[in-house]
Design an enzyme around this catalytic site. Structure first.
Site, PDB file in Angstrom:
ATOM      1  NE  ARG A 241     -32.303  53.407 -25.422  1.00  0.00           N
ATOM      2  CZ  ARG A 241     -31.748  54.023 -24.391  1.00  0.00           C
ATOM      3  NH1 ARG A 241     -31.879  53.492 -23.188  1.00  0.00           N
ATOM      4  NH2 ARG A 241     -31.088  55.132 -24.527  1.00  0.00           N
ATOM      5  CB  VAL A 242     -40.453  49.245 -23.447  1.00  0.00           C
ATOM      6  CG1 VAL A 242     -41.684  48.369 -23.530  1.00  0.00           C
ATOM      7  CG2 VAL A 242     -39.378  48.582 -22.612  1.00  0.00           C
TER       8      VAL A 242
END
Length: 507
Positions: free
Chosen positions: A364-365
């Site tokens: 999710r980064v």
């Protein structure tokens, strides 16, 4: 000569100066003990999580606060404790030694040495439980933490301060990914903590042996909560590892903590909770099992510059049963973390190792934690792989009717999969990864036989190191593929491909 009047004078003086003092000693009494837990009567003012001391010298943690009695989990074996023993409050929670003295050591969850290298003379201690940094105390995760594995650094990048879950069935290479990630931190200024939860002694010993062989113990601490130890030690082990990592983070340094694995941690907590007669919920886990892991993993962060800019990256590991990611503990930890690396059984048995399922794995980064050069080469990579998997499933029963474009897509996808394969304990430098992926994504390997892809990749990198090492150095230092470097890289790949084919009589 002893003179009686002198003695009398001294005694009178002492009696006159005497000030009576009342010393209050608050203690409880053990009324039941067994299975690494004790029930204690008294100590009505004890607090949850507080450390208690028994007459025998053993410590325990307040676990249950009931109307009349306290439930306490023992940090060790219970054979030295009997009913009627006195128990005393300490007024503090469990602390572990932290700091540079812990580096290179193998310790138990209380920070006591297990490696036979003598006493640890730590200058500082930290409580195992601590508040996670708030939103204002953090900054975005943008600095990459390279694992040295192409499949992860290219497709599921991890940043310093991130929490990335490694999930899959048993024996699919979960620990291998975490160990490679630790080995790849050599010389990068990242302190590592490897927490082994509920593992066999020989398994932990073999991990320590790998770390020593590759020089990783110079920057690593191993915490071993073995399968034959009390469940309370398995319960506190990840918190102890987190406290050791936090010490580096709050001193402006970078830390990586591996929790191997949190499935066994949850099972140990379930065992303690059931022994304490807490009401069981789904899969017999207690109602607060989500909080068990959230308060641990939330402590991983990239701190703001005002707080020193240190970071702590968490790599929790979860074991699934027959690939069931919808079970209670896997879904809990997936919802806490910033992405997951999913390892697939079928891929593992097909020889794709690391067996990362690109479709189910996510960070999710994302690209924020990649250098620009890696972003440039991995742009089309995920799409190529997704199309390849779809086509491969479709053409399982034959490829006779495929058009040229589809056949080309299949060929390229198969070669990208070959490039992403990597042997254990051989993490690669980011510049080497970029060269390999550049060759695969741009179609230079399309007409090579599959079994020649990896030999060509290895020999190409050796050739570049020997004759054009400045290309690799520039990619590493500038972190971008400039038109000039791309042109030179393309030229050298084409030239070496001709030499490689000629050497094998492929024309």
């Amino acid at each position: 000569m002893i003179r009686p009047e002198e003695i009398t004078e001294i005694l009178k003086k002492e009696i006159e100066d005497y000030q009576p003092q009342v010393k209050e000693v608050n203690f409880g009494t053990v009324i039941q003990v067994g299975d690494s837990i004790a029930r204690i009567f008294g100590l009505s003012d004890a607090r949850a999580g507080e450390l208690l001391k028994f007459d025998s010298g053993l410590n325990g943690i307040v676990f249950n606060l009931e109307e009349e009695i306290i439930g306490c989990v023992l940090l060790g074996e219970d054979q030295d404790i009997k009913e009627g023993d006195k128990v005393y409050r300490t007024g503090r929670i469990v602390e572990v030694p932290v700091g540079p003295e812990m580096v290179g050591r193998v310790v138990n969850p209380l920070g006591e040495p297990m490696d036979g290298k003598g006493e640890i003379k730590a200058q500082k201690f930290r409580p195992i439980e601590a508040m996670a940094p708030g939103v204002v105390e953090r900054q975005p995760v943008i600095v990459p933490l390279q694992t040295g594995l192409k499949a992860i650094d290219a497709l599921v990048p991890i940043g310093r301060g991130q929490r990335e879950l490694i999930i899959g069935d048993r024996q699919t290479g979960k620990s291998a990914i975490a160990i490679d990630a630790i080995l790849n931190q050599k010389g990068k200024g990242v302190y590592c903590v490897y927490v082994a939860i509920g593992q066999k002694t020989n398994t932990v010993a073999s991990v320590v042996e790998i770390f020593e062989k590759y020089g990783a113990m110079e920057y690593t601490t191993v915490i071993a909560a073995l399968a034959n130890q009390a469940p309370s030690l398995l319960y506190i082990a990840p918190y102890a590892g987190c406290a050791m990592g936090e010490e580096f983070m709050y001193n402006g340094k970078d830390a990586l903590v591996v929790y191997d694995d949190l499935s066994k941690h949850a099972q140990a907590y379930r065992e303690l909770s059931l022994l304490m007669r807490r009401p069981p919920g789904r899969e017999a886990y207690p109602g607060d099992v989500f909080y068990l892991h959230s308060r641990l993993l939330e402590r991983a962060a990239k701190l703001s510059n005002e707080l020193g800019g240190g970071s702590m990256t968490a790599l929790p590991i979860i074991e699934t049963q027959l690939g069931d990611v919808s079970a209670y503990i896997p879904t809990n930890v997936i919802s806490i973390t910033d992405g997951q690396i999913y390892l697939d059984n079928d891929l593992f048995y097909q020889g794709v190792r690391p067996a990362v399922d690109v479709g189910l794995s996510v960070s999710r980064v994302g690209g924020s934690a990649q250098i620009k050069a890696m972003k440039q080469v991995t742009g089309p990579l995920r799409l190529d792989l997704a199309q390849y998997r779809e086509l491969a499933a479709f053409t399982k029963f034959g490829t006779e009717e495929l058009d040229k474009a589809s056949r080309q897509q299949l060929d390229r996808g198969a070669r990208i999969v070959e490039v992403l394969k990597q042997p254990r304990l051989k993490p690669e430098d980011v510049a080497d990864q970029i060269v390999s992926l550049y060759a695969a994504v741009n179609g230079f390997l399309d007409d090579l036989a599959l079994d020649l892809v990896q030999p060509f990749e290895e020999q190409l990198l050796e050739h570049l190191r020997a004759t054009e090492s400045d290309i690799l150095e520039k990619i590493g230092s500038e972190k971008v593929l400039s038109p000039e470097i791309s042109e030179r890289l393309e030229h050298h790949i084409k030239d070496y491909l001709q030499l490689f084919k000629a050497a094998r009589g492929l024309g």
